[in-house]
Design a protein around this motif. Structure first.
Motif, short mmCIF file in Angstrom:
data_model
loop_
_atom_site.label_atom_id
_atom_site.label_comp_id
_atom_site.label_asym_id
_atom_site.label_seq_id
_atom_site.Cartn_x
_atom_site.Cartn_y
_atom_site.Cartn_z
N THR B 243 0.83 -1.21 0.00
CA THR B 243 0.00 0.00 0.00
C THR B 243 0.86 1.26 0.00
O THR B 243 2.05 1.22 0.30
N SER B 244 0.18 2.37 -0.28
CA SER B 244 0.87 3.64 -0.28
C SER B 244 -0.19 4.73 -0.08
O SER B 244 -1.37 4.49 -0.31
N SER B 245 0.25 5.92 0.32
CA SER B 245 -0.72 7.00 0.44
C SER B 245 -0.85 7.72 -0.90
O SER B 245 -0.04 7.51 -1.80
N LYS B 246 -1.83 8.62 -0.99
CA LYS B 246 -2.17 9.12 -2.32
C LYS B 246 -1.17 10.13 -2.89
O LYS B 246 -1.22 10.45 -4.07
N GLY B 247 -0.23 10.62 -2.07
CA GLY B 247 0.72 11.59 -2.60
C GLY B 247 1.88 10.96 -3.36
O GLY B 247 2.82 11.64 -3.76
N ILE B 248 1.84 9.66 -3.60
CA ILE B 248 2.99 8.94 -4.18
C ILE B 248 3.38 9.48 -5.56
O ILE B 248 2.52 9.81 -6.38
N THR B 249 4.69 9.61 -5.79
CA THR B 249 5.14 10.08 -7.10
C THR B 249 5.30 8.89 -8.04
O THR B 249 5.36 7.74 -7.60
N VAL B 250 5.41 9.22 -9.31
CA VAL B 250 5.60 8.18 -10.32
C VAL B 250 6.84 7.35 -10.00
O VAL B 250 6.82 6.12 -10.04
N ALA B 251 7.92 8.03 -9.65
CA ALA B 251 9.18 7.34 -9.38
C ALA B 251 9.05 6.41 -8.18
O ALA B 251 9.50 5.27 -8.21
N LEU B 255 9.41 2.37 -8.05
CA LEU B 255 10.36 1.71 -7.16
C LEU B 255 9.69 0.63 -6.32
O LEU B 255 10.22 -0.47 -6.16
N GLN B 256 8.52 0.97 -5.77
CA GLN B 256 7.79 0.01 -4.96
C GLN B 256 7.49 -1.25 -5.77
O GLN B 256 7.63 -2.36 -5.29
N MET B 257 7.09 -1.03 -7.01
CA MET B 257 6.73 -2.18 -7.85
C MET B 257 7.94 -3.05 -8.14
O MET B 257 7.87 -4.27 -8.14
N ILE B 258 9.07 -2.39 -8.38
CA ILE B 258 10.29 -3.16 -8.66
C ILE B 258 10.71 -3.92 -7.41
O ILE B 258 11.05 -5.09 -7.45
N CYS B 266 -1.86 -0.62 -3.89
CA CYS B 266 -3.14 -0.12 -3.37
C CYS B 266 -2.91 1.22 -2.70
O CYS B 266 -2.01 1.38 -1.89
N ILE B 267 -3.72 2.20 -3.07
CA ILE B 267 -3.62 3.52 -2.45
C ILE B 267 -4.68 3.57 -1.35
O ILE B 267 -5.88 3.35 -1.62
N THR B 268 -4.25 3.81 -0.12
CA THR B 268 -5.21 3.87 0.98
C THR B 268 -5.14 5.24 1.65
O THR B 268 -4.21 6.01 1.40
N LYS B 269 -6.12 5.48 2.51
CA LYS B 269 -6.27 6.80 3.10
C LYS B 269 -5.02 7.25 3.85
O LYS B 269 -4.51 8.35 3.65
N ASP B 270 -4.49 6.36 4.76
CA ASP B 270 -3.29 6.77 5.48
C ASP B 270 -2.04 6.05 4.99
O ASP B 270 -0.99 6.12 5.61
N ILE B 278 -8.61 3.74 -1.41
CA ILE B 278 -9.14 4.83 -2.25
C ILE B 278 -8.74 4.72 -3.72
O ILE B 278 -9.29 5.40 -4.56
N GLY B 279 -7.79 3.86 -4.03
CA GLY B 279 -7.43 3.75 -5.44
C GLY B 279 -6.41 2.66 -5.70
O GLY B 279 -5.92 2.02 -4.77
N VAL B 280 -6.10 2.45 -6.98
CA VAL B 280 -5.09 1.46 -7.36
C VAL B 280 -4.16 2.10 -8.38
O VAL B 280 -4.61 2.76 -9.31
N LEU B 281 -2.87 1.93 -8.16
CA LEU B 281 -1.88 2.38 -9.15
C LEU B 281 -1.33 1.15 -9.84
O LEU B 281 -0.78 0.26 -9.18
N THR B 282 -1.49 1.08 -11.17
CA THR B 282 -0.99 -0.10 -11.86
C THR B 282 0.31 0.24 -12.57
O THR B 282 0.65 1.41 -12.77
N HIS B 283 1.03 -0.82 -12.94
CA HIS B 283 2.27 -0.64 -13.69
C HIS B 283 2.00 0.12 -14.98
O HIS B 283 2.78 0.95 -15.42
N HIS B 284 0.85 -0.18 -15.56
CA HIS B 284 0.45 0.49 -16.78
C HIS B 284 0.32 2.01 -16.56
O HIS B 284 0.78 2.81 -17.36
#
Lengths: 220, 639
Positions: B243-251, B255-258, B266-270, B278-284
């Motif tokens: 998981t990660s919070s919503k302010g995550i940068t592309v980089a 990195l997390q994915m690698i 998974c993007i969660t509230k805290d 609250i959302g999902v960031l995919t590799h795509h």
């Protein structure tokens, strides 16, 4: 008579020549990537096949685009014929400080190196002629190997539009066209390496157009 | 025995680390054992998973691209090794299989240095060891190491210039699709297929993410029969999620994915797994953000000072196309952006070349792009076709003027080649003395083609009649166009020839409604989409444009649109041609991306039924336009 001369030949040829001929018995065609090619070049005292002599022979061999340096051949030949005017081109002096071998030794080493494999040379007719003449002086037959001339091959690889404008494609011209590093130009080994790279680059071009087969390469 | 080649190898490698740290007499011993490998563009030297070779490598000429294979099996560029760079060092450091893939970026010559011989001599040489470890780390997929190395040995890293994008906040998918812990796999799959998504998040009663199920889980665990379809999702889901919070940068996202070897965050509230999803960031999503910024790429191109920077920027554009195609962005839009990028790259390449020349251009000139780039419909890298027109000069200085532009053209074509545009096989390039001449000469050249058409003129006109100015004084191309139209007024024969040329590739379907496949050589089961389907449309558009004296409209689909305007009674036909051209181009581009080539040949067996039908639908307008050409130019008995 025919039978007699056959016997005579059989008996007078030295072992290394017989061994050389042996490579051509039951020779099978292999796919291009598995085939050993030998690119070679000679430096001579001049351009007269009958009168001039070979001063050095350089050759490199490769299988599937890979040239091994420790398997290259570099021969300097002792000759009595010497022409000061060609020293400028090949830089080989009569008393140069390199190990020289006799013509017969050079022949032995060369034949052992080339085996029955396909030979590549630029303007191959000349180098072939010089070697054959050398063989003849020692009572041997002519080279039996198949030849590919990089000059001829390059011309055929060109787009049809430009083919009609035949010009003699020099090794310098091809090196420049195909972006081959031109080092040691006019030494036998240097030119042999350039010839090998030129050949591989032309092969690369042919591959793309799906022309890469023996019929095309050997112009059968 | 003397070995001249070893000496020359030695002369080269001794200039570069690590070999410059080795004593000359020891180095020659190594040089004697080297092998020289020739690689054609696209040849693979080694690939991920290959057993390690007995050699490591140094690029002598050309460039070798090193790729990392990402989780979803696509290749990402790590580094490009130019002349003097070493690579393939893994077996030297650890006897393991290769983790990267090395492919020739262009025609290259590589030295293979035997590891045994090298280690025997360098074991105790600390500087050599230190260099090799740094170089090895640089080529490994680890952005941190590269940064620490201070980029001393990394003069080329394609990701460097993406900083701007890297630190943008990642654009993740809001409103993620979820299912409760109590669902069965079948229920989850039904939701996924309804929403057309590749993954679903399993959430608990508080809407906190507990696990994730992806398409491949269903493929590997259900379809193979390992679990029945009524299994609970909790049985097969991957858990816990990252998981990660919503302010995550592309980089950071990348990195997390690698780091965790995953394709979804998974993007969660805290930012923890114990809060609301609250959302999902995919590799795509990451790929798209990294590539989808044409203005950044254009800016980079305009600032580029060296060819290799242009190459990096142009490579990024390739990622851009990929994401555009995935997002189904209209192909006409992709054409426009790529035309702009290709023109900018060429423009910049000419500018850099002029700087390298000893003096400024003696007179006004224009650099013309021909063929597909001239038509502004070049998406993937293809051959370069170009020419130079220079202003008329007095006879006395003609030769030196031409010589200047030929030298300039050689520099430009060389750098375009380095960027990725292959040399034109037919040598239709400005570096060829025939295609670098003064305006007057060009006028008479075109007059010759138009007034005395023959087979050869036809071969050339298909390239040369699609010209557009890329750099320099475009009044020269305008003057040339005017002259061409004046000459065209004098003859009808030329149109007949062009018309016949447009018919040379008959309908792509045979009488039995089978695809016409290539019968020559190795391309046996392939369908040549370029010559069978695109060329007839391109040729038809060209001859009709010339007949209608349309100026300045170069791309095939725009030509058809213009023709539809001018000839209302053929409107429907022309519009369907325009559509077919776009659809076929998209096909070709997709295939090209899939196989990393020009996409010219399509393997029919890889297409599904729907795609085959779609392809066929595009062929109908080809038939019709060819028939209309026969009528229009009275070609029935012209042959």
């Amino acid at each position: 008579m025919k039978l007699f001369s056959w016997f005579k030949k059989k008996e007078t040829y030295p072992d290394f020549w017989e061994a050389y001929l042996g490579y051509f018995k039951n020779k099978k065609e292999q796919p291009v990537p598995d085939t050993r090619f030998v690119a070679f070049d000679t430096e001579t005292t001049g351009f007269n096949i009958k009168e001039d002599r070979v001063l050095s022979i350089g050759a490199v061999s490769f299988i599937d685009k890979k040239i091994s340096i420790n398997e290259s051949l570099e021969l300097y030949v002792k000759q009595d014929v010497f022409k000061p005017e060609t020293v400028e081109i090949h830089g080989l002096m009569r008393s140069d400080n390199v190990d020289k071998v006799s013509e017969l030794e050079a022949i032995k080493a060369f034949l052992k190196y080339i085996k029955g494999d396909i030979l590549i040379a630029h303007h191959a007719g000349f180098d072939k002629g010089m070697i054959n003449e050398m063989l003849q002086r020692h009572g041997l037959g002519k080279l039996k190997n198949q030849f590919i001339d990089t000059g001829v091959l390059y011309k055929r690889s060109l787009h049809i539009i430009y083919q009609e404008r035949a010009k003699p494609y020099s090794l310098d011209f091809l090196g420049k066209e195909l972006n081959v590093p031109m080092v040691d130009r006019h030494t036998a080994t240097g030119d042999a390496l350039i010839t090998a790279l030129v050949f591989l680059k032309i092969l690369g071009r042919l591959d793309k157009r799906k022309h890469l087969n023996w019929g095309y390469l050997l112009n059968k | 025995m003397k070995n001249s080649i070893a000496e020359r190898v030695n002369d080269f490698i001794k200039n570069y680390p690590p070999f410059n740290f080795i004593k000359p007499e020891s180095l020659l011993e190594i040089s004697k054992q080297v092998s020289i490998i020739y690689l054609d563009k696209g040849d693979t030297l080694f690939k991920k998973g290959d057993h390690y070779n007995e050699h490591f490598y140094m690029t002598r000429n050309g460039a070798i691209t090193l790729y990392h294979t990402s989780i979803n099996n696509t290749l990402e560029i790590i580094n490009i090794s130019d002349g003097g760079d070493v690579f393939g060092l893994r077996p030297l450091i650890a006897k393991e299989n290769y983790k990267l893939t090395a492919i020739a970026n262009e025609e290259s010559i590589v030295y293979a240095i035997p590891i045994d011989a090298f280690q025997l001599i360098t074991q105790k040489n600390a500087r050599v060891q230190k260099f090799l470890i740094t170089a090895f780390a640089t080529n490994t997929y680890d952005p941190y190491t590269a940064e620490e190395a201070g980029k001393i040995f990394v003069d080329y890293l394609p990701n460097n210039n993406q900083d701007m994008v890297n630190f943008q906040t990642a654009n993740y998918s809001k409103n993620p699709i979820t299912c409760p812990l109590t669902s069965t796999v079948k229920e989850a799959a039904i939701i996924m297929s309804k929403h057309r998504i590749g993954c679903i998040i399993v959430v608990n009663e508080n809407n906190h993410p507990s696990g994730i199920i992806t398409n491949s889980d269903i493929k590997n665990k259900i379809a193979t029969g390992r679990y029945p379809i009524e299994t609970l999702v909790t049985k097969i889901m991957s858990s816990p999620v990252i998981t990660s919070s919503k302010g995550i940068t592309v980089a950071e996202g990348q990195l997390q994915m690698i780091k965790h070897n995953i394709g979804h965050l998974c993007i969660t509230k805290d930012g923890t797994i114990n809060s609301k999803l609250i959302g999902v960031l995919t590799h795509h999503d990451v790929l798209v953000s990294l590539g989808n910024n044409p203005s950044v790429i254009l800016k980079e191109i305009k600032r580029a000072k060296r060819t290799r920077e242009l190459r990096a920027a142009r490579l990024k554009a390739e990622t851009l196309i990929k994401s555009y195609i995935e997002q189904s962005i209209p192909i006409s839009h992709i054409f426009k952006i790529m035309a702009q990028i290709n023109d900018a790259v060429t423009h910049r390449a000419v500018k850099i070349a002029i700087k390298k020349m000893p003096s400024k251009p003696p007179v006004a000139f224009v650099w013309m792009s021909l063929g597909s780039q001239g038509r502004k419909e070049q998406l993937l890298f293809t051959d370069q076709d170009n020419a130079i027109i220079f202003e008329d000069v007095k006879e006395g200085i003609y030769d030196e003027t031409k010589a200047y532009f030929l030298d300039l053209a050689k520099l430009v074509t060389k750098s375009l080649n380095k960027i990725g545009f292959e040399y034109c096989e037919a040598d239709m390039m400005a570096s060829n003395a025939e295609w670098c001449k003064s305006l007057t000469e060009w006028k008479s050249q075109f007059n010759e083609w138009i007034l005395n058409p023959d087979e050869k003129a036809m071969l050339l006109s298909s390239i040369f009649f699609d010209f557009s100015p890329t750099y320099g004084d475009d009044s020269l191309t305008l003057k040339l166009s005017e002259s061409i139209y004046d000459t065209l007024d004098k003859t009808q024969l030329f149109f007949k020839f062009l018309g016949r040329d447009a018919l040379k590739n008959p309908s792509p379907l045979t009488f039995f409604k089978q695809f016409v496949l290539e019968k020559n050589g190795d391309q046996k089961d392939l369908f040549n989409i370029k010559s069978r389907a695109l060329m007839p449309l391109i040729d038809a558009a060209r001859v009709l444009t010339l007949t209608n004296r349309i100026k300045g409209v170069n791309s095939t689909y725009e030509r058809f649109e213009k023709l539809a305007e001018l000839e209302p009674n053929n409107k429907e036909l022309y519009e369907s041609c325009s559509y077919a051209f776009k659809a076929l181009s998209k096909f070709k581009t997709k295939q090209g991306i899939l196989h990393n080539n020009t996409g010219k040949f399509i393997e029919l067996s890889t297409l599904n039924k729907e795609e085959q039908l779609k392809l066929r639908r595009c062929f109908k307008p080809i038939n019709e336009i060819q028939e209309s050409l026969i009528l229009r130019f009275d070609l029935k008995n012209f042959g």
